[in-house]
Design a protein around this motif. Sequence first.
Motif, PDB file in Angstrom:
ATOM      1  N   PRO A  55       0.817  -1.282  -0.202  1.00 40.17           N
ATOM      2  CA  PRO A  55       0.167  -0.057   0.204  1.00 40.17           C
ATOM      3  C   PRO A  55       0.879   1.343  -0.096  1.00 40.17           C
ATOM      4  O   PRO A  55       1.720   1.540   0.870  1.00 40.17           O
ATOM      5  CB  PRO A  55      -0.844  -0.082   1.322  1.00 40.17           C
ATOM      6  CG  PRO A  55      -0.962  -1.694   1.561  1.00 40.17           C
ATOM      7  CD  PRO A  55       0.560  -2.325   1.324  1.00 40.17           C
ATOM      8  N   PRO A  79      -1.463  -0.900  -6.914  1.00 49.89           N
ATOM      9  CA  PRO A  79      -1.533  -2.058  -6.141  1.00 49.89           C
ATOM     10  C   PRO A  79      -1.286  -3.359  -6.725  1.00 49.89           C
ATOM     11  O   PRO A  79      -1.038  -3.576  -7.964  1.00 49.89           O
ATOM     12  CB  PRO A  79      -2.991  -2.043  -5.494  1.00 49.89           C
ATOM     13  CG  PRO A  79      -3.688  -1.518  -6.850  1.00 49.89           C
ATOM     14  CD  PRO A  79      -2.796  -0.596  -7.318  1.00 49.89           C
ATOM     15  N   ASP A 133      -5.098  -1.535  -1.205  1.00 55.19           N
ATOM     16  CA  ASP A 133      -4.417  -0.620  -0.782  1.00 55.19           C
ATOM     17  C   ASP A 133      -5.044   0.624   0.139  1.00 55.19           C
ATOM     18  O   ASP A 133      -4.450   1.419   0.368  1.00 55.19           O
ATOM     19  CB  ASP A 133      -3.293   0.061  -1.884  1.00 55.19           C
ATOM     20  CG  ASP A 133      -4.147   0.677  -3.032  1.00 55.19           C
ATOM     21  OD1 ASP A 133      -5.456   0.358  -3.001  1.00 55.19           O
ATOM     22  OD2 ASP A 133      -3.521   0.942  -3.853  1.00 55.19           O
TER      23      ASP A 133
END
Length: 612
Positions: free
Chosen positions: A367, A377, A528
């Motif tokens: 993240p 991501p 994320d």
Amino acid sequence: MLKEIYSDSGSQNKKSKRNCTFKVMKRKWILLAMAALAFSSCELNETPKATATEEDVFGSENGLAAYSRSFYGMLPDASNAYNRDAMADYGAVNNLNSFIREGGYSPETSDGWSWGDLRNINYFIEHCTDPNVSEAVRNNYIGIARFFRAYFYLDKVMRFGDVPWVDHALGIDETDILYGTRDSRAVVMEHVMEDLDFASQNISSTSSDGSLITKWTALGLKTRAALFEASYRKYHPELNFQESANTFYQYVVDAATELMENGPYSLYTGAGVEGSQRALFISDAPLTQEVMWAVTMSEDLAVMSSANWWWTSATYGPRYSLVRPFINTILNLDGTPYTSRTDFQTEEFYDECQNRDYRLAQLIRTPGYSRKGVAAPPNFSSHTYTGYQPIKYILDDPHYDNGAYNTNAIPLMRYAEILLNFAEAKAELGTLTDADWAKSIGALRARAGITGGLTTLPTTVDTYLQQTFFPDISNPIILEVRRERQVELALEGFRFNDLKRWKHGELMANLQWSGIYVPALNVLMDLDHNGSYDVVFYDGNTEGPTIAVPSGCAKVAIGGKSTNYQTLTANRHLEWFKAQPRKWYEDGRQYLYPIPSTAIVKNNNLSQNPGW
């Protein structure tokens, strides 16, 4: 029939194809002198066809320098230096290597029994005698040649075990050698140590831009070679060499100590705890504070690698995905094991990435990772199977993803490895002190932002690390050194040989290729936590997700008729390739590659490796 042990045999990989045809270096040189080309040969009993006289080559320092650069053609290059861990226990891929498939590999398909590079090196050593060049200069270039001979033989011993030791350019009448047996690895590795001692004592260069070897590179290779042999002897009692293992561990300590105390290197910290390690792999110029040896690229010379393409493509590369058991061994920032978290088995991706050793975020997409300012991501549409998508070698601009465009230098040896070799050898000898720990393992962890356990030896066994990877090891110091090695050197080409020397090849077949936690099917997941959904997993027995899926959100089938490769474990973690079992034979044959059958047909004095 003189090609028996000295000509290429079997299907050749990219590296061995270069044994007969010298290619222009993937370095900063535009051209090499014709002398270097003149003395490259495919067979060790073949007289080179010269386009320059011996006096031209061996009668001046320029000639010796030009010839010596031909040796660099042995190294990983722009086409493969970034994927040396393509086959490793912790790398889930889209197609199993034949070596770990039952019945997939045999003497008929084996390769690597090629000897042209050795002919080139030995010819040089034998002829580098011209008194018009000073002894010191000659010894410098002989030292370079002997470095590469050691490098050549280390590779052969790692692959085949016992191999013929040849230290001169063979004549056509030396049939006792040409059709001889293999020499014991004990003999060969002592010669490797001798070659590296000569190299470190006689190579005059002590600094480099990273592309050329120095005396420090020779010492570094000695630590690598001696560590491999020491641990192979210790953990493979069938060799009956265990009594000499400590001699090789001490070679490691002595060479590493000289390098650490007198060499010019230190750990690079210029990009802070969040970026210094990865900076070593994405910088165009080698960061020579730490990088001791590298493959360098040049856009001007059209010498670029395909690193981005291999690591991010759904078709060109293998969709290489790191696996959860390995990711679980990366520590918390306070120095405690991640698996000491009470809910580590059910943490979702975002949560498991928090407060971890900063190398995690420099190794995989976590993240906050972005590319050209756009959140990036883990990409389940085309790049990853487990959710742990590597970024170590790739440049963050997607421009580089679709061809051989990478200009980042790729380290072949760095100071971090020396610290790890030093720590492991001393741990195995039982002589690692708190001070040793602090300047090796502690320094590496401090560079990664870890705050605890940096100055004192560990006293507690991490049962997860032990049970998952090394059940035969009860010494907490050795366990932690191995943890540090697999984290710090991940994807750098060491892992398979590490497993072989520790006699843990079974991990190649048994380590679970699992991934992130999936709490439920048909649930949109924002990996994320940036407000955009990234993936939804659904039952592969159905036509698709039972919920509306926004554009850009990957849809991944779990099991079912569409695929039986992507499944879930009992505790709801992704699992890849369970339907295609990997194989490590109980007789241990895969610790060595088979001698190619073509070589044995030509010389029945060659014995085959056990099990093959």
